[in-house]
Design a protein around this motif. Structure first.
Motif, PDB file in Angstrom:
ATOM      1  N   ALA A 119     -28.348   5.790  52.579  1.00  0.00           N
ATOM      2  CA  ALA A 119     -29.368   6.347  53.115  1.00  0.00           C
ATOM      3  C   ALA A 119     -29.480   6.045  54.583  1.00  0.00           C
ATOM      4  CB  ALA A 119     -30.684   6.384  52.315  1.00  0.00           C
ATOM      5  N   TYR A 120     -28.690   5.326  55.284  1.00  0.00           N
ATOM      6  CA  TYR A 120     -28.995   4.926  56.409  1.00  0.00           C
ATOM      7  C   TYR A 120     -28.609   6.229  57.633  1.00  0.00           C
ATOM      8  CZ  TYR A 120     -27.894   3.168  61.244  1.00  0.00           C
ATOM      9  OH  TYR A 120     -27.679   3.001  62.704  1.00  0.00           O
ATOM     10  N   ASP A 121     -29.368   6.347  58.591  1.00  0.00           N
ATOM     11  CA  ASP A 121     -28.954   7.012  59.802  1.00  0.00           C
ATOM     12  C   ASP A 121     -29.105   6.501  61.050  1.00  0.00           C
ATOM     13  OD1 ASP A 121     -27.576   9.417  61.298  1.00  0.00           O
ATOM     14  OD2 ASP A 121     -29.327  10.703  60.769  1.00  0.00           O
ATOM     15  N   PHE A 122     -28.429   6.525  62.113  1.00  0.00           N
ATOM     16  CA  PHE A 122     -28.795   6.179  63.484  1.00  0.00           C
ATOM     17  C   PHE A 122     -29.944   7.027  63.873  1.00  0.00           C
ATOM     18  CE2 PHE A 122     -28.390   6.349  68.119  1.00  0.00           C
ATOM     19  CZ  PHE A 122     -28.682   5.193  68.413  1.00  0.00           C
ATOM     20  N   ASN A 123     -30.780   6.271  64.870  1.00  0.00           N
ATOM     21  CA  ASN A 123     -32.145   7.029  65.194  1.00  0.00           C
ATOM     22  C   ASN A 123     -31.736   7.474  66.599  1.00  0.00           C
ATOM     23  OD1 ASN A 123     -35.004   7.622  66.172  1.00  0.00           O
ATOM     24  ND2 ASN A 123     -35.691   5.942  65.076  1.00  0.00           N
ATOM     25  N   ASP A 124     -31.656   8.893  66.501  1.00  0.00           N
ATOM     26  CA  ASP A 124     -31.596   9.651  67.835  1.00  0.00           C
ATOM     27  C   ASP A 124     -32.319   9.238  69.123  1.00  0.00           C
ATOM     28  OD1 ASP A 124     -29.028  10.664  67.164  1.00  0.00           O
ATOM     29  OD2 ASP A 124     -30.178  12.243  65.751  1.00  0.00           O
ATOM     30  N   ASP A 125     -33.682   8.764  68.716  1.00  0.00           N
ATOM     31  CA  ASP A 125     -34.718   8.457  69.593  1.00  0.00           C
ATOM     32  C   ASP A 125     -34.103   7.311  70.834  1.00  0.00           C
ATOM     33  OD1 ASP A 125     -36.124  10.451  69.046  1.00  0.00           O
ATOM     34  OD2 ASP A 125     -37.684   9.264  67.777  1.00  0.00           O
ATOM     35  N   ASN A 126     -32.962   6.713  70.077  1.00  0.00           N
ATOM     36  CA  ASN A 126     -32.438   5.370  70.958  1.00  0.00           C
ATOM     37  C   ASN A 126     -31.437   5.497  71.821  1.00  0.00           C
ATOM     38  OD1 ASN A 126     -33.918   3.201  70.041  1.00  0.00           O
ATOM     39  ND2 ASN A 126     -32.522   2.943  68.316  1.00  0.00           N
ATOM     40  N   ILE A 127     -31.036   6.960  71.822  1.00  0.00           N
ATOM     41  CA  ILE A 127     -30.093   7.418  72.815  1.00  0.00           C
ATOM     42  C   ILE A 127     -30.603   7.146  74.350  1.00  0.00           C
ATOM     43  CG2 ILE A 127     -28.788   9.480  73.750  1.00  0.00           C
ATOM     44  CD1 ILE A 127     -28.265  10.211  70.956  1.00  0.00           C
ATOM     45  N   ALA A 128     -31.890   7.726  74.525  1.00  0.00           N
ATOM     46  CA  ALA A 128     -32.189   7.670  75.870  1.00  0.00           C
ATOM     47  C   ALA A 128     -32.697   6.358  76.242  1.00  0.00           C
ATOM     48  CB  ALA A 128     -33.628   8.540  76.052  1.00  0.00           C
TER      49      ALA A 128
END
Length: 391
Positions: free
Chosen positions: A363-372
């Motif tokens: 169920a894991y997914d990378f948090n796209d808010d970390n890209i910035a």
């Protein structure tokens, strides 16, 4: 601090999700490597491919300084069936980006574009996109192919997302940071027989059960209580019927330590325990010891430099100067044995918040808010450490 535009954030979010949809296992990251190489080439980097099989290095030189810096991201996925339900979920059944390497690649590419187009630095920037971090030792393979001889680095850095920590939190640590990982297969050989007549057999199941318990004393009674260490018996294979004493049992063991000397002493103690336990039950033991990743040790001076950049460009509450040690393992440790540097973490989401699901989970997914923030940190690090105004 230089920040990505909203347009860039959206573009690299889409790129991250595209990589996520098309995960590739260790040493099979051909599509991902081709995507990375094409992007870097379009931005003016000198691109080298094929290091360690599918590794990519993008090099960008500015000014006249002989200084150099390396930034590393990993690209491989895991053999796990995805259960996120996301619109960008894996299209390859049984393979998924369950550790966030898709995000690590996207963050570094986002920084790469900005540095190519607007970067203010004097020196050489080496961007290293590594295959096979998940147990394949891709770092060693790239180094065997002459990574640091072809692309010398004064210092090298890497970043990994970490669920359970607030999104965007930057966590540093000087000294031992992640554990070594070694693996052992113990095979016990006895004499099989009828379950009703155990005195005419030599029972490897009883010996295996005792050995599991004895191995727990390696840490509790052999390792200094102030030194983190782990011994886990993750699998036992023996027999198929309740009335048959099998002639063979096999145990799979994982061993971790955060000090090289503790690592060596644990191996010797485990060998002794296995041998003596087997002898006490009248069975024969074979031990196949497989060294894995080394202890990851962050260089003190380079960690101070990396931390100073974060403290200068990010709010104080968003920076943790000395986080805890972790018993997970990471093959960036081998690069740090060759070149001084530091490995930091970026929070993927605190418990109970989006992004908190632990890595290696379906169920894991990378948090796209970390890209910035992740890209912003890389940009700041390069421009500070290769500042045109400082030698």
């Amino acid at each position: 601090m230089d920040r990505l535009s909203e347009t860039a954030v959206q573009a690299f979010t889409l790129l991250r999700r595209d990589i996520h949809q098309h995960p590739e296992l260790a040493f099979s990251e051909r599509r991902t490597a081709a995507l990375v190489a094409a992007q870097l080439g379009a931005w003016g980097y000198e691109v080298s491919t094929g290091l360690g099989g599918t590794g990519v290095v993008g090099q960008l030189k500015r000014g006249t300084s002989a200084r150099s810096i390396g930034l590393r991201a990993d690209m491989d996925a895991l053999p796990i069936a995805e259960a996120t339900g996301a619109a960008w979920a894996s299209c390859h059944h049984g393979v998924m980006h369950a550790c966030g390497h898709d995000g690590h690649t996207a963050m570094l590419l986002a920084a790469a574009q900005h540095l190519a187009q607007q970067g203010r630095f004097d020196g050489t920037l080496n961007l290293i996109f590594q295959p096979a971090e998940e147990g394949g030792g891709g770092a060693l393979k790239m180094m065997e192919d002459g990574l640091f001889e072809r692309f010398p680095c004064d210092a090298i850095f890497a970043m990994h997302n970490m669920p359970g920590i607030a999104q965007g939190q930057l966590v540093f640590r000087s000294g031992p940071t992640m554990a070594s990982s070694d693996y052992a297969t113990v095979t016990l050989h006895g004499v099989g027989g009828h379950g009703a007549m155990p005195h005419k057999a030599t029972d490897v199941v009883v010996a295996a059960a005792s050995l599991v318990m004895a191995l727990q004393t390696v840490v509790s009674r052999h390792v200094d209580p102030l030194q983190p260490a782990v011994v886990t018996v993750g699998a036992i294979h023996a027999g198929q019927a309740n009335n048959v004493i099998p002639a063979e049992a096999r145990l799979e063991v994982s061993v971790r330590a955060l000090d090289p000397q503790v690592r060596r002493s644990m191996e010797q103690r485990i060998r002794d325990v296995v041998r003596l336990q087997a002898e006490s039950f009248g069975v024969r033991a074979e031990l196949d010891w497989r060294p894995g990743y080394a202890v990851l040790v962050n260089d003190a001076a380079q960690t101070v430099r990396a931390l100073a950049v974060a403290q200068k460009h990010f709010p104080a509450h968003q920076v943790t100067p000395q986080g805890p040690m972790l018993t997970g393992s990471e093959d960036f440790a081998f690069m740090l044995e060759k070149v001084p540097g530091s490995y930091l973490f970026i929070g993927n989401g605190a418990d109970g918040e989006p992004g908190a699901c632990m890595v290696h989970n379906p169920a894991y997914d990378f948090n796209d808010d970390n890209i910035a923030p992740g890209a912003a940190y890389w940009i700041a690090l390069v421009q500070e450490l290769l500042s045109p105004t400082h030698p």
